[in-house]
Scaffold this active site. Structure first.
Site, short mmCIF file in Angstrom:
data_model
loop_
_atom_site.label_atom_id
_atom_site.label_comp_id
_atom_site.label_asym_id
_atom_site.label_seq_id
_atom_site.Cartn_x
_atom_site.Cartn_y
_atom_site.Cartn_z
N LYS A 32 0.83 -1.32 0.20
CA LYS A 32 -0.17 -0.01 0.09
C LYS A 32 0.89 1.15 -0.01
O LYS A 32 2.17 1.15 0.41
CB LYS A 32 -1.02 0.16 1.08
CG LYS A 32 -2.36 -0.94 0.86
CD LYS A 32 -3.11 -0.55 1.97
CE LYS A 32 -4.43 -1.36 1.36
NZ LYS A 32 -5.59 -1.06 2.17
N ARG A 92 -4.84 -9.79 4.22
CA ARG A 92 -5.02 -9.67 2.81
C ARG A 92 -4.09 -9.27 2.23
O ARG A 92 -3.19 -8.28 2.30
CB ARG A 92 -6.24 -8.72 2.87
CG ARG A 92 -6.70 -8.49 1.42
CD ARG A 92 -7.76 -7.52 1.20
NE ARG A 92 -8.23 -7.28 -0.06
CZ ARG A 92 -7.89 -6.53 -1.01
NH1 ARG A 92 -6.73 -5.86 -0.57
NH2 ARG A 92 -8.54 -6.58 -2.14
#
Length: 286
Positions: free
Chosen positions: A221, A255
Site C-alpha cells: 500500500k 489480505r
C-alpha cells in the site's frame, strides 16, 4: 473462534486472504488476473501456498473509469461460482461495497463480504445477515468509494477507528450476521494519510483488545511506499515488516498479494510468540 465458510480458526491461528483482482486496471498487477484462466491459476497457486481465503474484487479501490454494479457483478459472479466448483473447501470473499453485488455473489457461494468502504451501503450488512455469511467491517474515514483522502484529520485516529468498526460490527450482529463471522479492519490508506496508517499499525493492539478478530490489508500500500519512498513493485519488504508487527500485536487475517512470503512471516512470529512449534528442531539435540 473465527468461523468462515466451512472453516474454524483458533484465536491465535493466523489466516491468509489472497487477493485476486478481476479488474483490468488494478494498482498492483495492472490486470494480470482479469481473464478467467490466469485468475484461476492464481487461486490454485494461492491455495497451494497456504491461503485459506480468496478475496475476489471487481473494482479497483482507487479512482478510475466508472464501474457499474452490473459490470462489477459480471466480473465477479461467474468467477465466484467457478472457484466454488473447483475449490469447494476454500473460503471465498468478495471485496464489494454494493448490496446488489453482495446478493449476487452470495447466491453462487461466497462465504464472506469484504466491505472495504466502511458501510457506505448499509444494505450490504443486511445481505450478509440474510445469507448467514461473514462480514468485514472497515474504517474508511467516511470516504466515498474510490476516492483518495485530502487533508483528512483526526483528533485521535484509533479512537475513530474503534468507534466506527465496533459500531459496524455490533450493527451487523444485531441484523443477524453470525458474531463469530464478523471481522474489523483499520482500513490502512482508506481515509488516512501515511502517518494515520502508521499510527493505526502501532496501536493495533487496541483493536485486538475489543475481542473482534482483526483483519489487516497492508499489501504494497501507499503508506508503505511513502514510508520507505519505494514504488509499488519495491514494497514487499516493508509490507512484510508491517505484517510481522501486526502479527505480534494480534491481528488474525492478512489480505495479501505475496502468499508464500507472508506464510513464512506469520509462522515465524507465531513460533516466537509460542503459539507454533518449530517445523524442525534438531539443533543441539543430536
Amino acid at each position: 473462534m473465527l468461523r468462515l465458510g466451512r472453516r474454524e480458526f483458533d484465536p491465535h491461528e493466523p489466516v491468509i486472504m489472497a487477493i485476486v483482482n478481476r479488474t483490468p486496471d488494478s494498482f498492483y498487477d495492472q490486470g494480470a488476473t482479469f481473464r478467467d484462466e490466469p485468475a484461476l491459476a492464481r487461486v490454485e497457486q494461492a491455495v497451494s501456498e497456504g491461503a485459506a481465503i480468496i478475496d475476489i474484487g471487481g473494482v479497483k479501490a482507487g479512482p478510475g473509469e466508472e464501474v457499474t454494479a452490473e459490470e462489477e457483478a459480471r466480473r465477479t459472479v461467474g468467477f465466484v461460482a467457478e472457484v466454488r466448483r473447483r475449490f469447494p473447501d476454500v473460503i471465498i470473499s468478495v471485496d464489494t461495497w454494493r448490496h446488489e453485488v453482495g446478493e449476487a455473489v452470495c447466491e453462487v457461494g461466497a462465504d464472506l463480504l469484504n466491505d472495504a468502504w466502511g458501510g457506505v451501503d448499509p444494505r450490504l450488512a443486511e445481505v450478509a445477515a440474510r445469507y448467514g455469511v461473514g462480514l468485514v467491517c472497515t474504517h474508511a474515514g467516511g470516504s466515498q468509494p474510490r476516492t483518495r483522502p485530502h487533508r483528512i484529520a483526526y483528533e485521535d485516529v484509533m479512537a475513530d477507528i474503534l468507534r466506527v468498526t465496533v459500531g459496524l460490527a455490533e450493527r451487523a450482529v444485531s441484523l443477524g450476521v453470525p458474531r463469530e463471522s464478523v471481522l474489523i479492519d483499520p482500513g490502512h490508506d482508506f481515509g488516512k494519510n501515511t502517518r494515520h496508517s502508521l499510527e493505526a499499525t502501532r496501536r493495533l493492539g487496541e483493536m485486538v483488545d475489543t475481542g473482534w478478530p482483526v483483519l489487516v490489508s497492508l499489501s504494497n500500500k501507499d503508506f508503505v511506499g511513502e514510508t520507505l519512498d519505494k514504488p509499488v513493485k519495491e514494497r514487499v519488504v516493508g509490507t512484510l515488516a508491517t505484517t510481522a508487527v501486526s502479527a505480534w500485536l494480534g491481528a488474525q487475517v492478512y489480505r495479501v498479494h505475496e502468499v508464500a512470503e507472508t506464510r513464512q512471516v506469520l509462522d515465524m512470529v507465531a513460533s516466537i510468540a509460542g503459539w507454533r512449534p518449530p517445523a524442525v528442531a534438531r539443533r543441539g539435540l543430536a
